[in-house]
Design an enzyme around this catalytic site. Sequence first.
Site, mmCIF file in Angstrom:
data_model
loop_
_atom_site.group_PDB
_atom_site.id
_atom_site.type_symbol
_atom_site.label_atom_id
_atom_site.label_comp_id
_atom_site.label_asym_id
_atom_site.label_seq_id
_atom_site.Cartn_x
_atom_site.Cartn_y
_atom_site.Cartn_z
ATOM 1 N N HIS A 106 0.868 -1.230 -0.056
ATOM 2 C CA HIS A 106 -0.102 0.007 0.195
ATOM 3 C C HIS A 106 0.815 1.263 -0.113
ATOM 4 O O HIS A 106 2.178 1.339 0.003
ATOM 5 C CB HIS A 106 -0.920 0.036 1.206
ATOM 6 C CG HIS A 106 -0.332 -0.077 2.548
ATOM 7 N ND1 HIS A 106 0.265 1.088 3.117
ATOM 8 C CD2 HIS A 106 -0.022 -1.158 3.318
ATOM 9 C CE1 HIS A 106 0.747 0.850 4.449
ATOM 10 N NE2 HIS A 106 0.594 -0.424 4.463
ATOM 11 N N CYS A 122 3.165 -4.974 6.845
ATOM 12 C CA CYS A 122 2.720 -4.522 5.575
ATOM 13 C C CYS A 122 4.119 -4.196 4.818
ATOM 14 O O CYS A 122 5.085 -3.860 5.214
ATOM 15 C CB CYS A 122 1.787 -3.492 5.387
ATOM 16 S SG CYS A 122 0.086 -4.188 5.939
#
Length: 473
Positions: A106, A122
Amino acid sequence: MKRSFIIVLIFFVCFGQVSADTQAGVTAIEINLPSRTLSLYKDGVLLKEYPVCVGTKSTPTPQGEYKVVYKTVDPYWINKGTVVPPGPQNPLGKRWMGITKTIGIHGNNRPASIGTYASAGCIRMYNRDVEEIYSLVPLNTPVSIKYDRIRLFQDEYSGEKVIIIYPDSYKKDTLSVEQLLDGLERMEVSEEVMEKALSNIKESNVKPIAASKGIGIFLNESLITCDAFWEQGSIFVNCKAAEDVFGLTAGIAGIHDIDIREREGMIYVNLSQGVERLDGSIIYDADTENAYVAMKIVKVNGVFAGLNLGDYDRNDYLSVEAVRQLGYPYSEESQGISIFEAEMTKVSKNNTAAVNTEDIAKALGGWKDINPVYRIVDLKLPAYIRLGEGYFLTHDVGGRLALSAETAEDIRSKTSWVETAFSYEDEESSEFVDMESFLDNYEYEINDFRTLVDIKLEDSRIQDGSSIEEEQQ
């Protein structure tokens, strides 16, 4: 009610904006945790590499084989009952590509974290990078997350094979010396390089190390070349590497009085001087023979123009002084500048007056070429011919600068060489005229950025009526 609202949001984020895109060919992503890089492949060929932020030692990014299971634009961030809508404060940035229920690739709201170990597991990217890769990656794209501390690097400037050793930040490297030796032998590197790699592999380094016959030159922790040497307190680097990556051409080196050396028939540039005089920073590790340059660069047509005064994440800024050097018709007021009468807002960045490079490109009909590995922005801007007070637009035709037949005739008509200056091979059908051939008939200078070609003629040889070319954008 609040619980129901959050469940609805989760469903919306994960499934409501899923792309059903498919592409020809096989796309694949590989993430290497020690190097903090994401590599995008198409049909087994590396398309592009990007810097990323991965998990901390206490919240590591999990290794393994995954797939992109859902994608969304402008995601919501939901954490322990807290909901952050899309916007500049959203930790997920502009795009989300989930590979598990909780782990995804992301954007970010902390661009300074890219290239570090700072996430909860992440894979963060610069917003501009994740927007680009999002459009290239279909659902079900395989994602391989690895922990490879040793990689082979083919140095295009020295022609040598080099070993890059990345930090063991998760303390997971349990290979024995025999296993390491076997791996290095299979890379078919020289004995000298192998010995250097073995001596450095167990070091608790925090930066990547290049084991080579020369000095490893890193820009923003990405290796450029090892074709460099130490002499009298300075690092000299292959001039082609300095030009290709830093935009440090002979002209720029001359302007900043940067030393040049010849060694064994090759030309080298004093990188230590260059980085210092161009306001960057360089650290040399004499123990490992590696140099680390930190600077975000803006180039114009491949030539160093100045430091990027923006955040690189989305906005890039070039100093007003650097813009002035491009040679275009320029004027400045307290609130802004104008080029060819196109107005641009002036802002203060790091106590320096600057302009958004997006505005510069738009005003001149150019574009930006981004190199995410080195964090370099290269503005591709058109060249103009200046004759007296008139400016004439050139064109890129097959990689060469050219003039439209109409422009060439216009320039001829404004000089006293109307009959002898140039003749077309085929006046009836020629749409463009090669600029280099056309200029053979004139005295002229081209600036370092190849944005201005100044024809040198006496005032008496320029006829009345010279004006800005109608093709100007």
